[in-house]
Enzyme design. Structure first.
Site, PDB file in Angstrom:
ATOM      1  N   TYR A  40       0.827  -1.203   0.000  1.00  0.00           N
ATOM      2  CA  TYR A  40       0.000   0.000   0.000  1.00  0.00           C
ATOM      3  C   TYR A  40       0.860   1.252   0.000  1.00  0.00           C
ATOM      4  O   TYR A  40       0.600   2.206  -0.744  1.00  0.00           O
ATOM      5  CB  TYR A  40      -0.932   0.009   1.213  1.00  0.00           C
ATOM      6  N   LEU A  62       0.652  11.992   4.124  1.00  0.00           N
ATOM      7  CA  LEU A  62       0.652  10.587   3.745  1.00  0.00           C
ATOM      8  C   LEU A  62      -0.206   9.806   4.730  1.00  0.00           C
ATOM      9  O   LEU A  62      -0.009   9.880   5.935  1.00  0.00           O
ATOM     10  CB  LEU A  62       2.084  10.068   3.710  1.00  0.00           C
ATOM     11  N   ALA A  63      -1.153   9.028   4.213  1.00  0.00           N
ATOM     12  CA  ALA A  63      -2.164   8.371   5.035  1.00  0.00           C
ATOM     13  C   ALA A  63      -1.632   7.136   5.750  1.00  0.00           C
ATOM     14  O   ALA A  63      -0.614   6.551   5.369  1.00  0.00           O
ATOM     15  CB  ALA A  63      -3.357   7.982   4.160  1.00  0.00           C
ATOM     16  N   SER A  84      -3.069  13.695   7.413  1.00  0.00           N
ATOM     17  CA  SER A  84      -4.121  13.300   6.491  1.00  0.00           C
ATOM     18  C   SER A  84      -5.443  13.025   7.199  1.00  0.00           C
ATOM     19  O   SER A  84      -5.459  12.592   8.357  1.00  0.00           O
ATOM     20  CB  SER A  84      -3.686  12.036   5.734  1.00  0.00           C
ATOM     21  N   GLN A 123      -4.865  17.915   5.970  1.00  0.00           N
ATOM     22  CA  GLN A 123      -5.334  17.615   4.613  1.00  0.00           C
ATOM     23  C   GLN A 123      -6.726  17.019   4.663  1.00  0.00           C
ATOM     24  O   GLN A 123      -6.992  16.084   5.428  1.00  0.00           O
ATOM     25  CB  GLN A 123      -4.364  16.651   3.928  1.00  0.00           C
ATOM     26  N   TYR A 164      -9.643  15.045   2.710  1.00  0.00           N
ATOM     27  CA  TYR A 164     -10.295  14.305   1.635  1.00  0.00           C
ATOM     28  C   TYR A 164     -11.775  14.632   1.750  1.00  0.00           C
ATOM     29  O   TYR A 164     -12.447  14.169   2.664  1.00  0.00           O
ATOM     30  CB  TYR A 164     -10.082  12.799   1.793  1.00  0.00           C
ATOM     31  N   THR A 220      -7.232  17.959  -1.077  1.00  0.00           N
ATOM     32  CA  THR A 220      -6.785  17.058  -2.139  1.00  0.00           C
ATOM     33  C   THR A 220      -7.895  16.911  -3.170  1.00  0.00           C
ATOM     34  O   THR A 220      -9.014  16.523  -2.825  1.00  0.00           O
ATOM     35  CB  THR A 220      -6.392  15.689  -1.573  1.00  0.00           C
ATOM     36  N   LYS A 246      -4.330  20.649  -3.501  1.00  0.00           N
ATOM     37  CA  LYS A 246      -3.326  19.616  -3.791  1.00  0.00           C
ATOM     38  C   LYS A 246      -3.793  18.702  -4.923  1.00  0.00           C
ATOM     39  O   LYS A 246      -4.940  18.262  -4.941  1.00  0.00           O
ATOM     40  CB  LYS A 246      -3.054  18.763  -2.554  1.00  0.00           C
ATOM     41  N   HIS A 299       0.216  12.746  -6.742  1.00  0.00           N
ATOM     42  CA  HIS A 299      -0.105  11.774  -5.697  1.00  0.00           C
ATOM     43  C   HIS A 299       0.923  10.639  -5.664  1.00  0.00           C
ATOM     44  O   HIS A 299       0.593   9.488  -5.388  1.00  0.00           O
ATOM     45  CB  HIS A 299      -1.511  11.198  -5.921  1.00  0.00           C
ATOM     46  N   ARG A 337       0.174   7.515  -7.736  1.00  0.00           N
ATOM     47  CA  ARG A 337      -0.816   6.576  -7.209  1.00  0.00           C
ATOM     48  C   ARG A 337      -2.209   6.765  -7.807  1.00  0.00           C
ATOM     49  O   ARG A 337      -3.117   5.991  -7.508  1.00  0.00           O
ATOM     50  CB  ARG A 337      -0.899   6.722  -5.690  1.00  0.00           C
ATOM     51  N   ASP A 356       5.436  17.971  -4.620  1.00  0.00           N
ATOM     52  CA  ASP A 356       5.905  16.641  -4.248  1.00  0.00           C
ATOM     53  C   ASP A 356       5.793  15.696  -5.433  1.00  0.00           C
ATOM     54  O   ASP A 356       5.337  16.068  -6.508  1.00  0.00           O
ATOM     55  CB  ASP A 356       5.187  16.089  -3.006  1.00  0.00           C
ATOM     56  N   ARG A 358      13.829  12.541  -3.899  1.00  0.00           N
ATOM     57  CA  ARG A 358      14.625  11.599  -3.111  1.00  0.00           C
ATOM     58  C   ARG A 358      16.008  12.135  -2.748  1.00  0.00           C
ATOM     59  O   ARG A 358      16.648  11.593  -1.845  1.00  0.00           O
ATOM     60  CB  ARG A 358      14.802  10.281  -3.889  1.00  0.00           C
TER      61      ARG A 358
END
Length: 370
Positions: free
Chosen positions: A40, A94-95, A122, A144, A146, A172, A241, A265, A268, A296, A300
């Site tokens: 996930y 990040l969830a 999140s 954030q 949803y 988002t 976002k 995302h 994703r 984002d 890295r």
């Protein structure tokens, strides 16, 4: 060094870790995080093409070395959204970080607060809004949203976020349906750990549900009017976002957005789209300094942070590597990872002849085809 919840093994490590670089953390974390949870966290949508493009996109621009700039000790501090930060690197929303560690978002918040960096939490956090905010001990955080089909739910979580003292709402808008995430299908992944905010506000606890079921309660239609409505209700800065085109940036600003968050995302959602960095410059040019820009997807290395800022971002978010560090060492591990990316970034700043973040934002990037 594990906590077992509903048969799921959560790391409860709290220790410093060696960080060669952020990418090296993934393979180490895979040995700790259960297969379903790791799939996930790490997976993108469909065949992961856009996820891969997020990394490749950074090769499309290069940083010019500047050898006679007469500087030392670069200053990473930034002031964005009126917040004084020690670094432009932030934690995205990040969830379900409880999939990586028993303390989840609370340990992440603790680490980012200790390093003077911005944390975003999140709606689908494993820890509650209040608990995550408390773990940050007064450090700035964003929440954030949803957006749900149920407006009473939206009001409830915004009210809770305001009560917890968050400094902004990240809306988002690119996840009205879930991307086709094949790792979750292969692993028959169901959330083993309740999502605290859903549990508290009667949206289903998240436990035992799949991604599709979670998203089924989310708003399937989001427009500029929703941006305006949330800004008016919350009376907080609203950062939109999931922006990947100048046209959507214009719509968001026109509806009262206080920030634009350029993101796909983490690869994703829509597979087959461009690497997020490839979209950043055009969006930043369209925004033209009217509101801050967060970026984002695929960051890295310190050079990635530099390139994103030079291409128009004001803050740069990094997600998966910090969750891998969380699994490996809890709050201390996240601190170590954040210190490493800041060290890399400071090194690039020095070698590129840039003393401040303002200097980085003025730097010209090379565009060579190799």
């Amino acid at each position: 060094m594990m906590t077992i919840v509903n048969g799921y093994e959560q790391s409860d490590r709290e220790e410093h870790i060696n960080v060669l670089n952020l990418e090296s953390l993934e393979a180490r974390a895979e040995k700790i995080i259960p297969k379903g949870g790791f799939g996930y966290i790490s997976g993108g949508s469909e065949d992961n093409w856009t996820l891969a493009q997020n990394r490749k996109a950074f090769t499309h621009k290069q940083v010019y070395p500047r050898a006679l700039a007469n500087i030392d000790q670069p200053d990473l501090s930034a002031n964005v959204f009126g917040l004084d930060l020690k670094t432009p690197v932030m934690m995205p929303p990040l969830a379900a970080q409880g999939l990586a560690h028993a303390k989840g978002e609370m340990d992440t918040a603790k680490a980012f607060a200790a390093e003077g960096a911005l944390m975003a939490q999140s709606t689908y956090s494993s820890a509650s809004i209040a608990d995550t905010a408390a773990a940050g001990n007064g450090a700035p955080q964003f929440f954030q949203l949803y957006m749900s089909k149920d407006w009473k739910f939206n009001e409830a979580v915004i009210d809770e976020a305001k009560k917890a003292g968050v400094k902004g709402i990240i809306l988002t808008v690119d996840a009205t349906v879930d991307g086709y995430r094949e790792a979750d299908i292969i692993n028959h992944f169901q959330f083993p750990i309740p999502m605290a905010n859903l549990e508290k506000f009667s949206q289903g606890a998240g436990k035992g549900q799949g991604i599709a079921e979670i998203y089924a309660a989310a708003a399937q239609k989001i427009s500029a009017d929703d941006v305006r409505r949330i800004a008016e209700y919350s009376d907080l800065p609203v950062i939109v976002k999931g922006i990947q085109t100048p046209e959507d940036a214009e719509l968001a600003i026109g509806a009262g957005a206080s920030g634009i968050y350029v993101s796909n995302h983490g690869g994703r959602q829509l597979n087959g789209g461009p690497g997020s960095f490839d979209t950043l410059s055009a969006i930043a040019q369209a925004v033209n300094g009217r509101v801050p820009v967060i970026f984002d997807s695929g960051v890295r290395r310190g050079s990635d942070v530099f390139k994103a800022l030079a291409a128009g971002a004001d803050l740069v978010a990094i997600g998966r590597p910090f969750v891998y560090a969380l699994a490996l060492g809890g709050a201390l591990g996240v601190q170590d990872a954040l210190q490493e990316i800041n060290h890399e970034f400071a090194t690039i700043m020095q070698l590129a002849g840039t003393k401040t973040i303002a200097d980085v934002k003025k730097a010209k990037l090379a565009d060579f085809n190799y």
